[in-house]
Design an enzyme around this catalytic site. Structure first.
Site, PDB file in Angstrom:
ATOM      1  CE  LYS A  89      46.498  43.483  30.250  1.00  0.00           C
ATOM      2  NZ  LYS A  89      46.265  42.237  29.473  1.00  0.00           N
ATOM      3  CD  GLU A 111      52.117  47.109  36.907  1.00  0.00           C
ATOM      4  OE1 GLU A 111      51.923  48.224  37.409  1.00  0.00           O
ATOM      5  OE2 GLU A 111      51.201  46.339  36.544  1.00  0.00           O
ATOM      6  CB  SER A 377      40.261  38.546  27.279  1.00  0.00           C
ATOM      7  OG  SER A 377      41.208  37.559  26.918  1.00  0.00           O
TER       8      SER A 377
HETATM    9  C1  LIG Z   1      46.378  40.932  29.961  1.00  0.00           C
HETATM   10  C2  LIG Z   1      45.451  39.994  29.304  1.00  0.00           C
HETATM   11  C3  LIG Z   1      44.806  38.958  30.021  1.00  0.00           C
HETATM   12  C4  LIG Z   1      45.079  38.665  31.470  1.00  0.00           C
HETATM   13  O1  LIG Z   1      44.747  39.684  32.350  1.00  0.00           O
HETATM   14  P1  LIG Z   1      43.452  39.635  33.282  1.00  0.00           P
HETATM   15  O2  LIG Z   1      43.658  40.758  34.220  1.00  0.00           O
HETATM   16  O3  LIG Z   1      43.427  38.307  33.957  1.00  0.00           O
HETATM   17  O4  LIG Z   1      42.269  39.818  32.412  1.00  0.00           O
HETATM   18  C5  LIG Z   1      43.897  38.151  29.350  1.00  0.00           C
HETATM   19  N1  LIG Z   1      43.645  38.320  28.034  1.00  0.00           N
HETATM   20  C6  LIG Z   1      44.257  39.286  27.305  1.00  0.00           C
HETATM   21  C7  LIG Z   1      43.937  39.412  25.866  1.00  0.00           C
HETATM   22  C8  LIG Z   1      45.178  40.152  27.915  1.00  0.00           C
HETATM   23  O5  LIG Z   1      45.775  41.106  27.184  1.00  0.00           O
END
Ligand SMILES: *Cc1c(COP(=O)(O)O)cnc(C)c1O
Length: 393
Positions: A89, A111, A377
């Site tokens: 993010k 938000e 992610s």
């Molecule tokens: C917020 C988040 C997501 C989901 O958001 P996307 O916009 O679909 O990437 C996925 N993995 C993690 C670790 C997150 O913090």
């Protein structure tokens, strides 16, 4: 097939900017300026430098030896969990805070649902000395206390929203209301590839550093600059969009998108948006969303807060509808087991969202020479309470 956004902000049938008239000036200002700014040399230099020195990029591409052995193929993990603040993010919030500064904005609103995007926004606001207001459903403020405290420590003002279900949708409405009332000095940082054009394209571009790095790192490690499979979880879809971006037109790369099935795709408690959704409008964008026969948005469910969203970014709706991406849904339970396996086999505790992407490895059949990249992610620190509770440590 074309996967770039078109002039009007559409990906195939999806996207656009379905917004109240009072937001036109704000959106128009962004639309007229975002490409000029983010493609300028000055912006590229600033963005590249912060990604490197502040976020910690490039993130490694790690060959997961024991997972590779288990699945009889070559599995690589793109380590977005090693970014500052623990997920992808931050790539987007760094990009947007720089853009806001170029636009002469002094005040940032956002938000947040689970608080991850709120923390990433509060972080870059502290870094840039910008005033930061984060709208959050009152129920989420209670449920996500550690992230609320982080945002406060970082200097952000957290505004609990008491309307509706007191969750993300209500927080979004409040942020939009704020933006309408402060069109001149305020930039609204949206946290995924959702919302009205140009947000989906803008956020995709900021996150596309992920696939840019994967290309180079794969070439170094395998002698080939593309994988056979590229796997990512999809909430709004920003980590997936970033991981896919530079491979969208390379049909050799199979794109595997993983949604949250929650308690099961047909259980009524699910967030499998592109599998179950139909075309409608949510947060200013035409896309696939969970709705009932009257067009009322259905409450999604997933154990994972980051995947618990009733829509999906318009790019992902198009990737799913066109068949360019194959969409799978993974249940809470499958994700928990995948998180445990990643922890035990690789010594990496993934975020619960990420664990959904890992769980899909069980559902695919790989050849022994295939190269599989999973976008890791985020890290699992924020999910430890859930893991302790559900896995019973
Ligand atoms: C917020 C988040 C997501 C989901 O958001 P996307 O916009 O679909 O990437 C996925 N993995 C993690 C670790 C997150 O913090």
């Amino acid at each position: 097939m074309n996967f770039e956004v078109d002039q009007r902000g559409f990906y195939g049938d999806f996207g656009g900017a379905y917004i109240p008239e009072m937001l036109y000036p704000n959106i128009r200002e962004l639309e007229d300026n975002y490409l000029k700014i983010i493609e300028s040399d000055q912006f590229r230099d600033e963005f590249g430098q912060l990604l490197r020195d502040y976020a910690g990029r490039p993130t490694p591409l790690f060959r997961a030896g024991r997972l590779s052995e288990h699945y009889g193929t070559h599995i690589y993990l793109k380590r977005e969990d090693l970014n500052h603040t623990g997920a992808h993010k931050i790539n987007n919030t760094i990009g947007q805070i720089l853009l806001a500064r170029h636009l002469g904005k002094e005040r940032i609103i956002a938000e947040t649902g689970a608080g991850q995007h709120g923390v990433a926004t509060a972080t870059v606001c502290a870094l840039s000395g910008m005033h930061c207001i984060v709208y959050m459903g009152a129920l989420d403020v209670e449920r996500q206390a550690p992230n609320v405290k982080k945002m406060k420590m970082l200097g952000a003002e957290v505004v609990p929203v008491h309307s509706g279900n007191k969750t993300l949708k209500d927080a979004t409405n409040e942020a939009i209301r704020d933006w309408i009332n402060h069109p001149v000095d305020t930039h609204y940082i949206i946290g995924s590839v959702v919302g009205p054009h140009p947000y989906p394209d803008m956020v995709t571009r900021f996150q596309s550093v992920i696939s840019k790095e994967i290309k180079v790192q794969l070439a170094e490690k395998t002698g080939r600059h593309y994988p056979d499979y590229l796997v990512a979880c999809v909430g709004g879809g920003s980590n997936a969009a970033g991981a896919y971006y530079h491979f969208l037109n390379d049909e050799r790369v199979k794109l595997i998108s993983v949604e949250a099935a929650g308690m099961g795709v047909n259980s009524g408690l699910t967030a499998a948006t592109s599998l179950l959704g139909s075309t409608g409008i949510i947060h200013g964008s035409k896309t696939l969303l969970l709705q009932d026969g009257d067009g009322q948005i259905k409450e999604p469910y997933s154990l994972s807060a980051g995947l618990d969203y009733p829509g999906v970014g318009p790019l992902h709706a198009w990737l799913a509808q066109s068949g360019r991406a194959t969409v799978f849904a993974v249940t809470d339970e499958e994700a928990l087991q995948a998180a445990l396996m990643c922890a035990r086999k690789e010594g990496i505790i993934p975020a619960l969202e990420t664990a959904h992407a890992l769980a899909v490895l069980d559902k695919l059949k790989f050849g022994q020479d295939d190269t599989v990249v999973v976008n890791l992610s985020g890290r699992g620190d924020k999910d430890m309470e859930t893991y302790i509770d559900k896995l019973g440590f």
